[in-house]
Design an enzyme around this catalytic site. Sequence first.
Site, PDB file in Angstrom:
ATOM      1  N   LYS A   1      55.130 118.862 -50.802  1.00  0.00           N
ATOM      2  CA  LYS A   1      53.849 120.374 -50.190  1.00  0.00           C
ATOM      3  C   LYS A   1      53.000 120.956 -49.956  1.00  0.00           C
ATOM      4  CE  LYS A   1      55.589 123.003 -45.503  1.00  0.00           C
ATOM      5  NZ  LYS A   1      56.432 123.591 -44.805  1.00  0.00           N
TER       6      LYS A   1
ATOM      7  N   SER B   1      56.959 122.351 -40.117  1.00  0.00           N
ATOM      8  CA  SER B   1      55.449 122.061 -41.414  1.00  0.00           C
ATOM      9  C   SER B   1      55.292 121.329 -42.641  1.00  0.00           C
ATOM     10  CB  SER B   1      55.598 123.846 -41.820  1.00  0.00           C
ATOM     11  OG  SER B   1      55.835 123.996 -42.230  1.00  0.00           O
TER      12      SER B   1
ATOM     13  N   SER C   1      61.052 123.866 -41.005  1.00  0.00           N
ATOM     14  CA  SER C   1      60.324 123.042 -40.891  1.00  0.00           C
ATOM     15  C   SER C   1      60.803 122.236 -42.155  1.00  0.00           C
ATOM     16  CB  SER C   1      59.586 123.779 -42.731  1.00  0.00           C
ATOM     17  OG  SER C   1      58.660 125.023 -41.099  1.00  0.00           O
TER      18      SER C   1
END
Length: 480
Positions: A85, A160, A184
């Site tokens: 990420k 996210s 997330s």
Amino acid sequence: MDRAARNELCHLPATELAARIRKLDVSPVEAVDAVLDRMADLDTALHAFCTPVPDQARERARGIAERLARGEDPGPLAGVPLGVKDLITTRGIRTTSGSVAYEHFVPDEDDIVVERVLAAGAVVLGKTNATEFGYSAVGHNPVFPATRNPWNTALTPGGSSAGSAAAVAAGLGPVALGSDGGGSVRVPAAHCGLVGFKAAMGRVPVWPGCRDERYPGVSGWESLEHIGPLTRTVADAALMMSVLAGPDPRDRHSIPCGDVDWTMKQEEGDLSGLRVAYSADLGYLAVDPEVRRVVGEAVAVLEKDLGCRVDAVDPGWDDPAEAFAALIAAETDLTGMRRLVDEHGERMSPHLVAMMQRPWTAEEFTDANMVRKSVVNRTARLMSTYDLLVTPTAAVPPFGIGIQGPERIDGRAVADTAWTGFTFPANLTGQPAVSVPAGWTRDGLPVGLHIVGRHLADDQVLRAAAAFERAAPWAHRRPA
């Protein structure tokens, strides 16, 4: 190897792929090349990776192949390709955090979790797309094209950790790293038909993210943030946790993990008699009827097929969403972030700018802490009676890209973040939680089942997830 064989290689679970690589049945170069070829075919439409590093990945794969040829064992993730990420720092690889303020930032150190997956033999494919600083649960930011859901590219993959979820769902690596300050990891897992595991607070150390005061925006969420894996199977999540978990002196919140068996020997355990609290809406959330139906059917599997004792419950707290937002702001470098807004605000995410410009008061922050204590205390009392709390993961199926969330759910007008209300309470309490595929809507969209365990009962959560996976398997389902 023809295209069909390469694609099948891309869909192997990490546990199987690493074992085959260690046995020399598959070359790590073959595995990485297969994923990179698939990425070239698909990612121009999905935008899962914002900063791919194919040359670096191939070089590392060749290095692992040389180690294997010398008879060395590269580690439990031998040759496994994975995405990281874009909020997680990677030495020498651009890490933007989805923000124009860090558009050209290249860290000089790896996050602890990146150090650990590399030491375990993994191959980093690049950085996966995320919302700006992780401040929303969708897949768009001001820097890169919006990430799209492999099950329907008109829809969001959730966030996210949007790119990490889209990548794994599309076969662009069997596993990926995400971060989870309020859901997330688990929300995009639900929207993409994956396993997303958030261990108990402190199991996975975090550094420098959340801890390094030099980087406004990156340095927030300290008491809420977790890093965890997105995978297609529970066994892969456990494999990743065996690598990621364990204390590190750079993270003052990190804790020992000797009480947890990550090898998944516990997956053969019996869930008969396990006490499960089930809440379809936590007593206050609007929930899409299809989500209610799919999750209700999944809970019936726990009760009828797996022998759990299931009770419908209302956990007993009021909606803590406003308090959660205040806690995020309280743990943010408001001075630094407001400076970034002054410099870049016209190009930053509007909801983030509004949050930074709000005139927060000390009373809002202290009131939020009191709400948090109430949620923690009520949860502890609930979990003194039950082993697990089960809910939907997200209140709605995937929706169109470009918005923060639906304005109405099941006929009710709601805040555009209300659909994420099931996940962040486990960040307030620090309890272990996992999202696993509960099933699919009539339109073929994935729905997540959220399983929350007692304080530090990570192995119980994984054992329940593995048992549900065996009773209602999902890994054979792939997006078209």
